[in-house]
Motif scaffolding. Sequence first.
Motif, PDB file in Angstrom:
ATOM      1  N   VAL A 144       0.837  -1.201   0.000  1.00  0.00           N
ATOM      2  CA  VAL A 144       0.000   0.000   0.000  1.00  0.00           C
ATOM      3  C   VAL A 144       0.873   1.253   0.000  1.00  0.00           C
ATOM      4  CG1 VAL A 144      -1.637   1.348   1.378  1.00  0.00           C
ATOM      5  CG2 VAL A 144      -2.018  -1.081   1.031  1.00  0.00           C
ATOM      6  N   VAL A 145       1.901   1.264   0.840  1.00  0.00           N
ATOM      7  CA  VAL A 145       2.787   2.429   0.901  1.00  0.00           C
ATOM      8  C   VAL A 145       3.493   2.623  -0.441  1.00  0.00           C
ATOM      9  CG1 VAL A 145       4.899   3.338   1.950  1.00  0.00           C
ATOM     10  CG2 VAL A 145       3.096   2.391   3.391  1.00  0.00           C
ATOM     11  N   LEU A 146       3.995   1.558  -1.038  1.00  0.00           N
ATOM     12  CA  LEU A 146       4.663   1.675  -2.337  1.00  0.00           C
ATOM     13  C   LEU A 146       3.705   2.151  -3.417  1.00  0.00           C
ATOM     14  CD1 LEU A 146       6.953  -1.484  -2.295  1.00  0.00           C
ATOM     15  CD2 LEU A 146       7.661   0.905  -2.176  1.00  0.00           C
ATOM     16  N   TYR A 147       2.499   1.631  -3.412  1.00  0.00           N
ATOM     17  CA  TYR A 147       1.512   2.038  -4.417  1.00  0.00           C
ATOM     18  C   TYR A 147       1.184   3.521  -4.285  1.00  0.00           C
ATOM     19  CZ  TYR A 147      -2.851   2.549  -6.920  1.00  0.00           C
ATOM     20  OH  TYR A 147      -3.834   2.990  -7.756  1.00  0.00           O
ATOM     21  N   ILE A 148       0.930   3.950  -3.052  1.00  0.00           N
ATOM     22  CA  ILE A 148       0.584   5.355  -2.838  1.00  0.00           C
ATOM     23  C   ILE A 148       1.773   6.251  -3.168  1.00  0.00           C
ATOM     24  CG2 ILE A 148       0.033   7.048  -1.051  1.00  0.00           C
ATOM     25  CD1 ILE A 148      -1.783   4.942   0.211  1.00  0.00           C
ATOM     26  N   SER A 149       2.977   5.810  -2.842  1.00  0.00           N
ATOM     27  CA  SER A 149       4.168   6.624  -3.074  1.00  0.00           C
ATOM     28  C   SER A 149       4.465   6.811  -4.557  1.00  0.00           C
ATOM     29  CB  SER A 149       5.384   5.991  -2.406  1.00  0.00           C
ATOM     30  OG  SER A 149       5.204   5.934  -1.023  1.00  0.00           O
ATOM     31  N   TYR A 150       4.304   5.751  -5.337  1.00  0.00           N
ATOM     32  CA  TYR A 150       4.755   5.808  -6.731  1.00  0.00           C
ATOM     33  C   TYR A 150       3.645   5.935  -7.759  1.00  0.00           C
ATOM     34  CZ  TYR A 150       9.248   4.584  -4.778  1.00  0.00           C
ATOM     35  OH  TYR A 150      10.403   4.598  -4.049  1.00  0.00           O
ATOM     36  N   SER A 151       2.394   5.733  -7.385  1.00  0.00           N
ATOM     37  CA  SER A 151       1.329   5.816  -8.385  1.00  0.00           C
ATOM     38  C   SER A 151       0.874   7.246  -8.622  1.00  0.00           C
ATOM     39  CB  SER A 151       0.124   4.980  -7.957  1.00  0.00           C
ATOM     40  OG  SER A 151      -0.546   5.593  -6.874  1.00  0.00           O
ATOM     41  N   GLY A 152       1.022   8.094  -7.624  1.00  0.00           N
ATOM     42  CA  GLY A 152       0.584   9.474  -7.768  1.00  0.00           C
ATOM     43  C   GLY A 152      -0.914   9.648  -7.554  1.00  0.00           C
ATOM     44  N   CYS A 153      -1.578   8.616  -7.060  1.00  0.00           N
ATOM     45  CA  CYS A 153      -3.034   8.690  -6.880  1.00  0.00           C
ATOM     46  C   CYS A 153      -3.440   9.597  -5.733  1.00  0.00           C
ATOM     47  CB  CYS A 153      -3.617   7.295  -6.684  1.00  0.00           C
ATOM     48  SG  CYS A 153      -3.144   6.542  -5.120  1.00  0.00           S
ATOM     49  N   CYS A 154      -2.547   9.858  -4.831  1.00  0.00           N
ATOM     50  CA  CYS A 154      -2.900  10.635  -3.633  1.00  0.00           C
ATOM     51  C   CYS A 154      -1.993  11.848  -3.470  1.00  0.00           C
ATOM     52  CB  CYS A 154      -2.819   9.743  -2.397  1.00  0.00           C
ATOM     53  SG  CYS A 154      -3.897   8.328  -2.455  1.00  0.00           S
ATOM     54  N   LYS A 155      -1.584  12.459  -4.575  1.00  0.00           N
ATOM     55  CA  LYS A 155      -0.653  13.581  -4.491  1.00  0.00           C
ATOM     56  C   LYS A 155      -1.207  14.736  -3.658  1.00  0.00           C
ATOM     57  CE  LYS A 155       1.863  12.914  -8.772  1.00  0.00           C
ATOM     58  NZ  LYS A 155       2.131  13.427 -10.110  1.00  0.00           N
ATOM     59  N   GLU A 156      -2.520  14.991  -3.757  1.00  0.00           N
ATOM     60  CA  GLU A 156      -3.084  16.143  -3.069  1.00  0.00           C
ATOM     61  C   GLU A 156      -3.364  15.883  -1.593  1.00  0.00           C
ATOM     62  OE1 GLU A 156      -6.229  16.204  -5.709  1.00  0.00           O
ATOM     63  OE2 GLU A 156      -4.900  16.799  -7.330  1.00  0.00           O
ATOM     64  N   SER A 157      -3.479  14.621  -1.211  1.00  0.00           N
ATOM     65  CA  SER A 157      -3.881  14.345   0.176  1.00  0.00           C
ATOM     66  C   SER A 157      -2.809  13.672   1.017  1.00  0.00           C
ATOM     67  CB  SER A 157      -5.130  13.464   0.178  1.00  0.00           C
ATOM     68  OG  SER A 157      -4.858  12.230  -0.447  1.00  0.00           O
ATOM     69  N   TRP A 158      -1.726  13.217   0.419  1.00  0.00           N
ATOM     70  CA  TRP A 158      -0.716  12.497   1.187  1.00  0.00           C
ATOM     71  C   TRP A 158       0.605  13.240   1.090  1.00  0.00           C
ATOM     72  CZ3 TRP A 158       2.433   7.563   0.557  1.00  0.00           C
ATOM     73  CH2 TRP A 158       2.553   6.901   1.785  1.00  0.00           C
ATOM     74  N   PHE A 159       0.998  13.857   2.193  1.00  0.00           N
ATOM     75  CA  PHE A 159       2.212  14.652   2.223  1.00  0.00           C
ATOM     76  C   PHE A 159       3.286  13.920   3.009  1.00  0.00           C
ATOM     77  CE2 PHE A 159      -1.336  17.617   1.915  1.00  0.00           C
ATOM     78  CZ  PHE A 159      -0.977  18.296   0.763  1.00  0.00           C
ATOM     79  N   PRO A 160       4.549  14.177   2.717  1.00  0.00           N
ATOM     80  CA  PRO A 160       5.612  13.543   3.508  1.00  0.00           C
ATOM     81  C   PRO A 160       5.571  14.028   4.955  1.00  0.00           C
ATOM     82  CG  PRO A 160       6.536  15.106   1.934  1.00  0.00           C
ATOM     83  CD  PRO A 160       5.069  15.021   1.655  1.00  0.00           C
ATOM     84  N   ILE A 161       6.029  13.184   5.861  1.00  0.00           N
ATOM     85  CA  ILE A 161       6.038  13.534   7.282  1.00  0.00           C
ATOM     86  C   ILE A 161       7.166  14.523   7.550  1.00  0.00           C
ATOM     87  CG2 ILE A 161       6.403  12.633   9.600  1.00  0.00           C
ATOM     88  CD1 ILE A 161       5.119  10.034   8.689  1.00  0.00           C
ATOM     89  N   ASP A 162       6.831  15.611   8.236  1.00  0.00           N
ATOM     90  CA  ASP A 162       7.840  16.574   8.649  1.00  0.00           C
ATOM     91  C   ASP A 162       7.594  16.948  10.111  1.00  0.00           C
ATOM     92  OD1 ASP A 162       5.552  18.029   8.400  1.00  0.00           O
ATOM     93  OD2 ASP A 162       6.361  19.548   7.056  1.00  0.00           O
ATOM     94  N   LYS A 163       8.387  17.858  10.635  1.00  0.00           N
ATOM     95  CA  LYS A 163       8.261  18.228  12.046  1.00  0.00           C
ATOM     96  C   LYS A 163       6.907  18.861  12.352  1.00  0.00           C
ATOM     97  CE  LYS A 163      13.110  18.770  13.146  1.00  0.00           C
ATOM     98  NZ  LYS A 163      14.150  19.661  13.651  1.00  0.00           N
ATOM     99  N   GLU A 164       6.334  19.567  11.404  1.00  0.00           N
ATOM    100  CA  GLU A 164       5.048  20.226  11.622  1.00  0.00           C
ATOM    101  C   GLU A 164       3.932  19.194  11.852  1.00  0.00           C
ATOM    102  OE1 GLU A 164       2.648  23.435  12.228  1.00  0.00           O
ATOM    103  OE2 GLU A 164       4.800  23.502  11.850  1.00  0.00           O
ATOM    104  N   ALA A 165       4.031  18.067  11.179  1.00  0.00           N
ATOM    105  CA  ALA A 165       3.010  17.031  11.333  1.00  0.00           C
ATOM    106  C   ALA A 165       3.068  16.355  12.690  1.00  0.00           C
ATOM    107  CB  ALA A 165       3.158  15.987  10.229  1.00  0.00           C
ATOM    108  N   LEU A 166       4.199  16.440  13.351  1.00  0.00           N
ATOM    109  CA  LEU A 166       4.371  15.767  14.635  1.00  0.00           C
ATOM    110  C   LEU A 166       4.122  16.676  15.839  1.00  0.00           C
ATOM    111  CD1 LEU A 166       7.569  13.722  13.741  1.00  0.00           C
ATOM    112  CD2 LEU A 166       5.200  12.941  13.728  1.00  0.00           C
ATOM    113  N   LYS A 167       3.670  17.904  15.607  1.00  0.00           N
ATOM    114  CA  LYS A 167       3.401  18.828  16.708  1.00  0.00           C
ATOM    115  C   LYS A 167       2.001  18.593  17.271  1.00  0.00           C
ATOM    116  CE  LYS A 167       6.388  22.603  15.289  1.00  0.00           C
ATOM    117  NZ  LYS A 167       6.434  23.993  14.842  1.00  0.00           N
TER     118      LYS A 167
END
Length: 166
Positions: free
Chosen positions: A26-49
């Motif tokens: 699932v992670v590989l599919y979402i990462s490389y298919s581009g199906c969730c470009k608008e809703s799936w962002f990489p994890i950064d420090k802001e997401a962990l606050k």
Amino acid sequence: VIVCDLGVFGVGLAVSLRYFVDYSCVVLYISYSGCCKESWFPIDKEALKEWGPLISIAIPSASMVVLEFYCEELINIESGYLPTLELAAGIVIMNTINFLYGAPWSISLTTSAYVGGYLGKNSPEKARISAFSSLAINGILLLPLLCLLMMFPEFAAAIYTSDPVV
């Protein structure tokens, strides 16, 4: 499991590997298919606050679910000590309960996602409507089944066995 002669350990290992492979796919599919470009962002420090409030809700919720599964497994282990007739009756009861909880559980999971989304959009009225709709749908689904089981209790056992004693 039988070919490798791993026994019960092999069953746990196989299930764990299956879950890991499912997650990885699932992670590989979402990462490389581009199906969730608008809703799936990489994890950064802001997401962990500000995880404190979320964790304070998540830990008790996860604990309740885990405790429920552990209790069911404990019942399954202890039922191995029952005589055949009582074990058969217990299996009929447990399978019937699992069948009856299937649809409400699925509806509840879906509803919690909708309610969370509506609350996140600051639409509490839509969240309330979704919650009450879920209750109504679950009632509509379960009330006829409950009536049938109360009117014809032997029907549940007849689904699983033709033994009249059970």
